[in-house]
Design a protein around this motif. Structure first.
Motif, PDB file in Angstrom:
ATOM      1  N   GLU A  67       0.804  -1.230   0.000  1.00  0.00           N
ATOM      2  CA  GLU A  67       0.000   0.000   0.000  1.00  0.00           C
ATOM      3  C   GLU A  67       0.836   1.279   0.000  1.00  0.00           C
ATOM      4  O   GLU A  67       0.490   2.275   0.640  1.00  0.00           O
ATOM      5  CB  GLU A  67      -0.978  -0.022   1.172  1.00  0.00           C
ATOM      6  N   GLY A  68       1.965   1.244  -0.690  1.00  0.00           N
ATOM      7  CA  GLY A  68       2.803   2.438  -0.797  1.00  0.00           C
ATOM      8  C   GLY A  68       3.616   2.751   0.432  1.00  0.00           C
ATOM      9  O   GLY A  68       4.256   3.805   0.488  1.00  0.00           O
ATOM     10  N   THR A  69       3.640   1.857   1.408  1.00  0.00           N
ATOM     11  CA  THR A  69       4.366   2.130   2.649  1.00  0.00           C
ATOM     12  C   THR A  69       5.840   1.734   2.569  1.00  0.00           C
ATOM     13  O   THR A  69       6.625   2.104   3.452  1.00  0.00           O
ATOM     14  CB  THR A  69       3.724   1.390   3.840  1.00  0.00           C
ATOM     15  N   LEU A  70       6.232   0.978   1.547  1.00  0.00           N
ATOM     16  CA  LEU A  70       7.626   0.543   1.417  1.00  0.00           C
ATOM     17  C   LEU A  70       8.330   1.158   0.217  1.00  0.00           C
ATOM     18  O   LEU A  70       9.560   1.211   0.184  1.00  0.00           O
ATOM     19  CB  LEU A  70       7.693  -0.990   1.298  1.00  0.00           C
ATOM     20  N   GLY A  71       7.574   1.598  -0.770  1.00  0.00           N
ATOM     21  CA  GLY A  71       8.175   2.178  -1.954  1.00  0.00           C
ATOM     22  C   GLY A  71       7.128   2.526  -2.988  1.00  0.00           C
ATOM     23  O   GLY A  71       5.939   2.260  -2.806  1.00  0.00           O
ATOM     24  N   VAL A  72       7.588   3.134  -4.085  1.00  0.00           N
ATOM     25  CA  VAL A  72       6.697   3.525  -5.177  1.00  0.00           C
ATOM     26  C   VAL A  72       6.958   2.597  -6.364  1.00  0.00           C
ATOM     27  O   VAL A  72       8.086   2.531  -6.868  1.00  0.00           O
ATOM     28  CB  VAL A  72       6.934   4.990  -5.593  1.00  0.00           C
ATOM     29  N   MET A 116      -7.157  -1.037   9.938  1.00  0.00           N
ATOM     30  CA  MET A 116      -5.989  -1.221  10.814  1.00  0.00           C
ATOM     31  C   MET A 116      -6.368  -1.785  12.178  1.00  0.00           C
ATOM     32  O   MET A 116      -5.635  -2.597  12.745  1.00  0.00           O
ATOM     33  CB  MET A 116      -5.255   0.107  11.006  1.00  0.00           C
ATOM     34  N   LYS A 117      -7.501  -1.361  12.699  1.00  0.00           N
ATOM     35  CA  LYS A 117      -7.822  -1.731  14.076  1.00  0.00           C
ATOM     36  C   LYS A 117      -8.143  -3.215  14.243  1.00  0.00           C
ATOM     37  O   LYS A 117      -8.219  -3.706  15.370  1.00  0.00           O
ATOM     38  CB  LYS A 117      -8.986  -0.891  14.591  1.00  0.00           C
ATOM     39  N   TYR A 118      -8.320  -3.931  13.117  1.00  0.00           N
ATOM     40  CA  TYR A 118      -8.630  -5.357  13.209  1.00  0.00           C
ATOM     41  C   TYR A 118      -7.399  -6.249  13.030  1.00  0.00           C
ATOM     42  O   TYR A 118      -7.492  -7.468  13.204  1.00  0.00           O
ATOM     43  CB  TYR A 118      -9.657  -5.736  12.140  1.00  0.00           C
ATOM     44  N   LEU A 119      -6.266  -5.676  12.663  1.00  0.00           N
ATOM     45  CA  LEU A 119      -5.132  -6.506  12.272  1.00  0.00           C
ATOM     46  C   LEU A 119      -4.512  -7.287  13.414  1.00  0.00           C
ATOM     47  O   LEU A 119      -4.063  -8.418  13.219  1.00  0.00           O
ATOM     48  CB  LEU A 119      -4.054  -5.643  11.604  1.00  0.00           C
ATOM     49  N   GLU A 120      -4.463  -6.716  14.599  1.00  0.00           N
ATOM     50  CA  GLU A 120      -3.852  -7.447  15.702  1.00  0.00           C
ATOM     51  C   GLU A 120      -4.648  -8.703  16.029  1.00  0.00           C
ATOM     52  O   GLU A 120      -4.075  -9.768  16.291  1.00  0.00           O
ATOM     53  CB  GLU A 120      -3.705  -6.574  16.944  1.00  0.00           C
ATOM     54  N   GLU A 121      -5.983  -8.584  16.006  1.00  0.00           N
ATOM     55  CA  GLU A 121      -6.814  -9.757  16.267  1.00  0.00           C
ATOM     56  C   GLU A 121      -6.600 -10.827  15.198  1.00  0.00           C
ATOM     57  O   GLU A 121      -6.600 -12.021  15.499  1.00  0.00           O
ATOM     58  CB  GLU A 121      -8.291  -9.353  16.310  1.00  0.00           C
ATOM     59  N   ALA A 134       3.447 -10.537  14.402  1.00  0.00           N
ATOM     60  CA  ALA A 134       3.452 -10.335  12.947  1.00  0.00           C
ATOM     61  C   ALA A 134       3.480  -8.846  12.615  1.00  0.00           C
ATOM     62  O   ALA A 134       4.197  -8.405  11.704  1.00  0.00           O
ATOM     63  CB  ALA A 134       2.228 -10.994  12.319  1.00  0.00           C
ATOM     64  N   LEU A 135       2.729  -8.056  13.371  1.00  0.00           N
ATOM     65  CA  LEU A 135       2.695  -6.610  13.124  1.00  0.00           C
ATOM     66  C   LEU A 135       4.025  -5.965  13.477  1.00  0.00           C
ATOM     67  O   LEU A 135       4.468  -5.038  12.794  1.00  0.00           O
ATOM     68  CB  LEU A 135       1.560  -5.978  13.917  1.00  0.00           C
ATOM     69  N   ARG A 136       4.668  -6.429  14.534  1.00  0.00           N
ATOM     70  CA  ARG A 136       5.992  -5.901  14.879  1.00  0.00           C
ATOM     71  C   ARG A 136       7.008  -6.230  13.791  1.00  0.00           C
ATOM     72  O   ARG A 136       7.889  -5.409  13.480  1.00  0.00           O
ATOM     73  CB  ARG A 136       6.450  -6.475  16.214  1.00  0.00           C
ATOM     74  N   THR A 137       6.894  -7.406  13.207  1.00  0.00           N
ATOM     75  CA  THR A 137       7.791  -7.781  12.113  1.00  0.00           C
ATOM     76  C   THR A 137       7.591  -6.847  10.923  1.00  0.00           C
ATOM     77  O   THR A 137       8.561  -6.389  10.302  1.00  0.00           O
ATOM     78  CB  THR A 137       7.543  -9.238  11.697  1.00  0.00           C
ATOM     79  N   MET A 138       6.335  -6.561  10.593  1.00  0.00           N
ATOM     80  CA  MET A 138       6.043  -5.607   9.513  1.00  0.00           C
ATOM     81  C   MET A 138       6.648  -4.243   9.825  1.00  0.00           C
ATOM     82  O   MET A 138       7.236  -3.593   8.950  1.00  0.00           O
ATOM     83  CB  MET A 138       4.530  -5.475   9.322  1.00  0.00           C
ATOM     84  N   LYS A 139       6.503  -3.809  11.051  1.00  0.00           N
ATOM     85  CA  LYS A 139       7.007  -2.485  11.418  1.00  0.00           C
ATOM     86  C   LYS A 139       8.536  -2.441  11.354  1.00  0.00           C
ATOM     87  O   LYS A 139       9.124  -1.412  10.986  1.00  0.00           O
ATOM     88  CB  LYS A 139       6.506  -2.094  12.808  1.00  0.00           C
ATOM     89  N   LYS A 140       9.205  -3.541  11.700  1.00  0.00           N
ATOM     90  CA  LYS A 140      10.666  -3.597  11.589  1.00  0.00           C
ATOM     91  C   LYS A 140      11.098  -3.465  10.134  1.00  0.00           C
ATOM     92  O   LYS A 140      12.064  -2.763   9.817  1.00  0.00           O
ATOM     93  CB  LYS A 140      11.183  -4.907  12.182  1.00  0.00           C
ATOM     94  N   ILE A 141      10.394  -4.146   9.244  1.00  0.00           N
ATOM     95  CA  ILE A 141      10.710  -4.036   7.809  1.00  0.00           C
ATOM     96  C   ILE A 141      10.521  -2.597   7.348  1.00  0.00           C
ATOM     97  O   ILE A 141      11.361  -2.028   6.644  1.00  0.00           O
ATOM     98  CB  ILE A 141       9.817  -4.997   6.997  1.00  0.00           C
ATOM     99  N   LYS A 142       9.412  -2.006   7.754  1.00  0.00           N
ATOM    100  CA  LYS A 142       9.110  -0.617   7.390  1.00  0.00           C
ATOM    101  C   LYS A 142      10.207   0.320   7.908  1.00  0.00           C
ATOM    102  O   LYS A 142      10.666   1.219   7.185  1.00  0.00           O
ATOM    103  CB  LYS A 142       7.753  -0.239   7.977  1.00  0.00           C
ATOM    104  N   GLN A 143      10.639   0.127   9.134  1.00  0.00           N
ATOM    105  CA  GLN A 143      11.633   1.024   9.733  1.00  0.00           C
ATOM    106  C   GLN A 143      12.978   0.932   9.019  1.00  0.00           C
ATOM    107  O   GLN A 143      13.671   1.942   8.853  1.00  0.00           O
ATOM    108  CB  GLN A 143      11.805   0.698  11.212  1.00  0.00           C
ATOM    109  N   VAL A 144      13.347  -0.253   8.572  1.00  0.00           N
ATOM    110  CA  VAL A 144      14.622  -0.426   7.866  1.00  0.00           C
ATOM    111  C   VAL A 144      14.570   0.217   6.486  1.00  0.00           C
ATOM    112  O   VAL A 144      15.498   0.923   6.073  1.00  0.00           O
ATOM    113  CB  VAL A 144      14.976  -1.924   7.758  1.00  0.00           C
ATOM    114  N   VAL A 188       1.176  -0.384  17.643  1.00  0.00           N
ATOM    115  CA  VAL A 188       2.162  -1.467  17.678  1.00  0.00           C
ATOM    116  C   VAL A 188       3.548  -0.868  17.878  1.00  0.00           C
ATOM    117  O   VAL A 188       3.989  -0.015  17.117  1.00  0.00           O
ATOM    118  CB  VAL A 188       2.121  -2.287  16.376  1.00  0.00           C
ATOM    119  N   CYS A 189       4.265  -1.338  18.900  1.00  0.00           N
ATOM    120  CA  CYS A 189       5.570  -0.774  19.267  1.00  0.00           C
ATOM    121  C   CYS A 189       6.686  -1.769  19.001  1.00  0.00           C
ATOM    122  O   CYS A 189       6.493  -2.977  19.068  1.00  0.00           O
ATOM    123  CB  CYS A 189       5.599  -0.394  20.742  1.00  0.00           C
ATOM    124  N   LEU A 190       7.866  -1.241  18.703  1.00  0.00           N
ATOM    125  CA  LEU A 190       9.047  -2.076  18.535  1.00  0.00           C
ATOM    126  C   LEU A 190       9.788  -2.183  19.857  1.00  0.00           C
ATOM    127  O   LEU A 190       9.844  -1.227  20.618  1.00  0.00           O
ATOM    128  CB  LEU A 190       9.963  -1.465  17.475  1.00  0.00           C
TER     129      LEU A 190
END
Length: 561
Positions: free
Chosen positions: A308-313, A521-526, A532-542, A559-561
């Protein structure tokens, strides 16, 4: 029905084509709009007052938007609760689980004049500060989702090199970027709650290479799937995904979309061979070769699809193609209940019959009874044989009025009720907005999900229409409500939430094909779990350490790292 025909004809070309055709008719001033960048450059594009905003044909609008944590001034990857909030159990993050916020909030800082100058040099005349153009990009007129801010600048790159320069410049100044395709996404993907730069890809729409013998094509991201299929038809080929008319290939990759033909051909994940992507630092990455299969390295292609455009164009897409079927038969039948229709869909899939599409449609503004529609493909004899097998299955499940067609015009007529279901709703309720569920469950649970949902929908005072891609367990409900009536909006949100939680309880997903954006977004943790969400956020942060790439979308801010 004449209104439906005129509306449908508008979708034969993507909305961006209509927009660009009339782009230079009228010039608008930014002087009266304080959200425009200061010291505006004197040379910028002229635009019309409003961009035609076209809906996806089957499903066009969806659920509530939720407020987001600011990322602009000091990018943060965690919207964490304070100790007192934790003790009081009162913390609800914007867009995170438990959020009931309606508008998407965000921070906004003064746009850097140096960056404005850089963008002007890169894009030349394909650059706009026009307020109405920015508003149309930031607040789609036909979408339920809204945001408090709009883009500061719209740029229209013409090449991959320009995209790279734009992204690198924005990263240097830590200014948010929102990629923009066909404007048909419905979960708030293209909102600009933090302002920034909207990168409209509509000028990058070339077919770069067609390999007929290999049955693949290399395209730029701005081309629409309908335009592409018109180009491919003389070669006896087609691209099989069919989301809303006007959808662009780049946007389809970004949201991992599918459509009514996914039961046979799969989703975008299954039909993309390779991508080229501009990362947040301006680097251009090719995710794979053109080989049909590969075991070389991480599967970067699948990581980008659905991001969804969060990692690149996305700047280039290599697609798998299919041969246009030799023959097809479209059939339709009615049932006393939606559950009966769903049971037939399951029985048909279990029979092993080669189905191109199978859909359920039911609602107060559709045919009187729940309706099931099929499309069979193959040789003429094989398609007819499949039709008769399904006819016998239908008769065992209380089905009636089984009709089928083989002539092109007759087939279009049979599909018409399904294709125009949404417009039928809006024609009868022209002042309403729509909230749309997009849940998916394992096929064996589809009848249970529909039964639970129908009971809740029938008890509601709102107008609700059921549309399901029954062959793959994807279930939609169009819920119409008056946006000026807070109680109706809350009831629509309650119904949407009910269906999401019902799907999750049946090992399903909160979104089968529309994506997450801000609305889901509010349903993803459930659904996925916090790890899994922390893993996504780590990829995004890198990949995006300054958090400029479509910030506040997809990954819940709590979701926090």
């Amino acid at each position: 029905m004449s209104n439906f025909s005129s509306w449908f004809s508008r979708f034969r070309s993507p909305s961006n084509y209509l927009y660009r055709t009339f782009r230079n008719i009228t010039t608008h001033s930014n002087a009266n709009h304080p959200s425009s960048p200061t010291n505006v450059l004197t040379s910028h594009r002229s635009t019309i007052s409003s961009k035609p905003s076209l809906l996806p044909l089957a499903l066009a609008l969806c659920g509530a938007s939720f407020a987001l944590h600011p990322h602009c001034n000091n990018p943060s990857f965690c919207d964490a609760p304070s100790p007192s909030d934790t003790l009081n159990n009162s913390y609800v993050s914007f867009g995170g689980k438990g959020s009931t916020q309606y508008a998407v909030k965000g921070s906004h800082k003064e746009f850097p004049q140096e960056l404005l100058h850089d963008l002007k040099l890169i894009c030349q005349d394909n650059f706009s500060l026009d307020y109405e153009e920015r508003e149309n990009h930031g607040k789609p007129q036909n979408s339920f989702h809204k945001a408090v801010n709009i883009p500061d600048v719209i740029v229209y790159p013409r090449s991959e090199e320009e995209v790279s320069k734009i992204v690198k410049s924005c990263n240097d100044y830590k200014v948010p970027i929102v990629p923009y395709g066909g404007a048909t996404s419905i979960e708030g993907h293209t909102l600009s709650p933090h302002g920034g730069v909207c990168i409209d890809m509509s000028l990058m729409k070339r077919v770069k290479a067609l390999h007929v013998d290999d049955m693949d094509v290399v395209v730029e991201p701005g081309i629409g799937w309908m335009e592409l299929n018109e180009y491919l038809e003389p070669y006896g080929l087609f691209f099989p995904l069919d989301p809303g008319p006007g959808a662009s290939i780049g946007g389809m990759c970004a949201t991992r979309c599918s459509g009514s033909l996914a039961v046979r051909y799969g989703t975008m994940r299954d039909n993309v061979i390779s991508l080229k992507v501009v990362l947040a630092n301006g680097d251009i990455v090719k995710t794979a070769s053109r080989a049909r299969k590969s075991a070389a390295g991480y599967d970067l292609t699948r990581m980008v699809i659905g991001s969804e455009g969060t990692l690149g164009v996305i700047t280039e897409v290599t697609l798998r193609l299919q041969k246009i079927p030799q023959h097809s038969v479209v059939a339709m039948c009615n049932f006393p209940s939606v559950k009966d229709a769903a049971d037939v869909a399951i029985a048909t899939m279990m029979s092993g019959i080669q189905i191109k599409a199978i859909n359920v449609a039911n609602g107060k503004n559709l045919p009187e009874f729940p309706t099931l529609m099929f499309e069979f493909i193959g040789t003429e004899a094989y398609a007819r044989e499949q039709t008769q097998i399904v006819r016998r299955i239908v008769s065992k499940h209380n089905g009636s009025d089984f009709v089928f067609a083989e002539e092109p015009e007759a087939k279009k007529e049979l599909w018409k009720a399904r294709k125009e279901a949404l417009w039928a709703c809006f024609a009868l309720e022209p002042n309403m907005e729509a909230m749309i569920s997009d849940v998916c469950v394992p096929l064996s649970h589809l009848a249970d999900l529909i039964s639970r949902s129908k009971k809740e929908l029938d008890a509601s005072p709102l107008v609700c229409t059921v549309i399901a891609h029954a062959g793959d367990g994807n279930f939609h409900t169009v819920i119409l409500f008056d946006p000026t009536q807070d109680e109706q909006r809350k009831e629509a949100e309650r119904l949407n939430s009910f269906m999401v939680h019902a799907a999750l309880s049946l090992e399903g997903t909160c979104t089968g094909e529309h994506g997450v954006g801000t609305g889901k977004m509010k349903y993803l943790e459930e659904e996925l779990g916090v790890e899994a969400l922390r893993t996504m956020k780590k990829i995004k942060q890198v990949l995006d350490p300054n958090n400029i790439m479509n910030p506040g979308k997809l990954i819940p801010p709590h979701v926090c790292l």
